[in-house]
Design a protein around this motif. Sequence first.
Motif, mmCIF file in Angstrom:
data_model
loop_
_atom_site.group_PDB
_atom_site.id
_atom_site.type_symbol
_atom_site.label_atom_id
_atom_site.label_comp_id
_atom_site.label_asym_id
_atom_site.label_seq_id
_atom_site.Cartn_x
_atom_site.Cartn_y
_atom_site.Cartn_z
ATOM 1 N N GLY A 25 0.784 -1.228 0.000
ATOM 2 C CA GLY A 25 0.000 0.000 0.000
ATOM 3 C C GLY A 25 0.810 1.270 0.000
ATOM 4 N N ILE A 26 2.143 1.148 -0.060
ATOM 5 C CA ILE A 26 3.012 2.319 -0.126
ATOM 6 C C ILE A 26 4.041 2.118 -1.239
ATOM 7 N N ILE A 27 4.603 3.227 -1.705
ATOM 8 C CA ILE A 27 5.726 3.137 -2.643
ATOM 9 C C ILE A 27 6.956 2.956 -1.777
ATOM 10 N N PHE A 28 7.264 1.703 -1.525
ATOM 11 C CA PHE A 28 8.226 1.319 -0.498
ATOM 12 C C PHE A 28 9.568 2.024 -0.645
ATOM 13 N N LYS A 29 10.062 2.142 -1.870
ATOM 14 C CA LYS A 29 11.421 2.644 -2.080
ATOM 15 C C LYS A 29 11.594 4.082 -1.605
ATOM 16 N N PHE A 30 10.496 4.816 -1.447
ATOM 17 C CA PHE A 30 10.595 6.199 -1.007
ATOM 18 C C PHE A 30 10.671 6.337 0.515
ATOM 19 N N TYR A 31 10.286 5.293 1.227
ATOM 20 C CA TYR A 31 10.131 5.385 2.672
ATOM 21 C C TYR A 31 11.404 5.018 3.423
ATOM 22 N N ASN A 32 11.646 5.744 4.493
ATOM 23 C CA ASN A 32 12.625 5.330 5.473
ATOM 24 C C ASN A 32 11.957 4.292 6.364
ATOM 25 N N MET A 33 12.689 3.241 6.690
ATOM 26 C CA MET A 33 12.131 2.150 7.483
ATOM 27 C C MET A 33 12.853 2.071 8.824
ATOM 28 N N ALA A 34 12.125 1.647 9.845
ATOM 29 C CA ALA A 34 12.722 1.554 11.170
ATOM 30 C C ALA A 34 12.118 0.383 11.930
ATOM 31 N N TRP A 35 12.905 -0.142 12.828
ATOM 32 C CA TRP A 35 12.440 -1.141 13.787
ATOM 33 C C TRP A 35 12.473 -0.521 15.171
ATOM 34 N N TYR A 36 11.378 -0.692 15.895
ATOM 35 C CA TYR A 36 11.272 -0.284 17.279
ATOM 36 C C TYR A 36 10.988 -1.523 18.115
ATOM 37 N N ARG A 37 11.181 -1.413 19.413
ATOM 38 C CA ARG A 37 10.808 -2.504 20.299
ATOM 39 C C ARG A 37 10.243 -1.943 21.600
ATOM 40 N N GLN A 38 9.430 -2.750 22.229
ATOM 41 C CA GLN A 38 8.851 -2.368 23.507
ATOM 42 C C GLN A 38 8.712 -3.601 24.382
ATOM 43 N N SER A 39 9.256 -3.506 25.569
ATOM 44 C CA SER A 39 9.112 -4.579 26.544
ATOM 45 C C SER A 39 8.184 -4.098 27.649
ATOM 46 N N PRO A 40 7.597 -5.018 28.408
ATOM 47 C CA PRO A 40 6.622 -4.642 29.441
ATOM 48 C C PRO A 40 7.206 -3.637 30.428
ATOM 49 N N GLY A 41 6.462 -2.559 30.653
ATOM 50 C CA GLY A 41 6.883 -1.547 31.614
ATOM 51 C C GLY A 41 7.847 -0.525 31.065
ATOM 52 N N ASN A 42 8.225 -0.685 29.807
ATOM 53 C CA ASN A 42 9.184 0.235 29.191
ATOM 54 C C ASN A 42 8.560 0.958 28.007
ATOM 55 N N GLU A 43 9.136 2.105 27.681
ATOM 56 C CA GLU A 43 8.672 2.841 26.519
ATOM 57 C C GLU A 43 9.207 2.187 25.243
ATOM 58 N N ARG A 44 8.503 2.468 24.160
ATOM 59 C CA ARG A 44 8.981 1.976 22.867
ATOM 60 C C ARG A 44 10.276 2.696 22.524
ATOM 61 N N GLU A 45 11.253 1.943 22.055
ATOM 62 C CA GLU A 45 12.544 2.527 21.728
ATOM 63 C C GLU A 45 12.956 2.155 20.306
ATOM 64 N N LEU A 46 13.688 3.067 19.699
ATOM 65 C CA LEU A 46 14.222 2.821 18.366
ATOM 66 C C LEU A 46 15.339 1.802 18.441
ATOM 67 N N VAL A 47 15.284 0.806 17.592
ATOM 68 C CA VAL A 47 16.336 -0.208 17.517
ATOM 69 C C VAL A 47 17.275 0.113 16.360
ATOM 70 N N ALA A 48 16.697 0.337 15.181
ATOM 71 C CA ALA A 48 17.511 0.614 13.997
ATOM 72 C C ALA A 48 16.638 1.268 12.944
ATOM 73 N N ARG A 49 17.276 2.061 12.078
ATOM 74 C CA ARG A 49 16.544 2.634 10.962
ATOM 75 C C ARG A 49 17.422 2.599 9.729
ATOM 76 N N ILE A 50 16.765 2.569 8.591
ATOM 77 C CA ILE A 50 17.471 2.609 7.317
ATOM 78 C C ILE A 50 16.741 3.590 6.416
ATOM 79 N N THR A 51 17.491 4.501 5.820
ATOM 80 C CA THR A 51 16.871 5.501 4.966
ATOM 81 C C THR A 51 16.548 4.912 3.600
ATOM 82 N N ASN A 52 15.816 5.691 2.817
ATOM 83 C CA ASN A 52 15.510 5.200 1.476
ATOM 84 C C ASN A 52 16.769 5.102 0.627
ATOM 85 N N GLY A 53 17.832 5.765 1.055
ATOM 86 C CA GLY A 53 19.102 5.672 0.355
ATOM 87 C C GLY A 53 20.023 4.605 0.903
ATOM 88 N N GLY A 54 19.591 3.917 1.959
ATOM 89 C CA GLY A 54 20.378 2.822 2.507
ATOM 90 C C GLY A 54 21.268 3.180 3.681
#
Length: 114
Positions: A25-54
């Motif tokens: 549903g998106i033009i994937f190649k234009f988007y920056n992608m990221a992984w976040y994680r959340q464990s019980p009792g903790n805020e969601r945190e950024l794990v890693a991101r990759i830009t549309n340029g890599g």
Amino acid sequence: VQLQASGGGLVQAGGSLRLSCAASGIIFKFYNMAWYRQSPGNERELVARITNGGNTEYADSVKGRFTISRDNAEKRAYLQMNSLKSEDTAAYYCNAVLESTTYCGQGTLVTVSS
């Protein structure tokens, strides 16, 4: 728009997992992608991101152990997780970001047993 995360599971400490995020549903190649994680009792945190340029960026806690990548043809983002630790236990989510627009997927659970 759908972001379908998969690949989570139960693994022993020191083991590896590869998470996958399938986008539709998106033009994937234009988007920056990221992984976040959340464990019980903790805020969601950024794990890693990759830009549309890599270009990549990692949380200090996962540098040298995790690798983010993307396949624009397959419209997928990946998170290779090695040398897993118990503190990596969390629900992992993928995000797609383009300027002021952010899409979030449902999580996949990673449990690391010590």
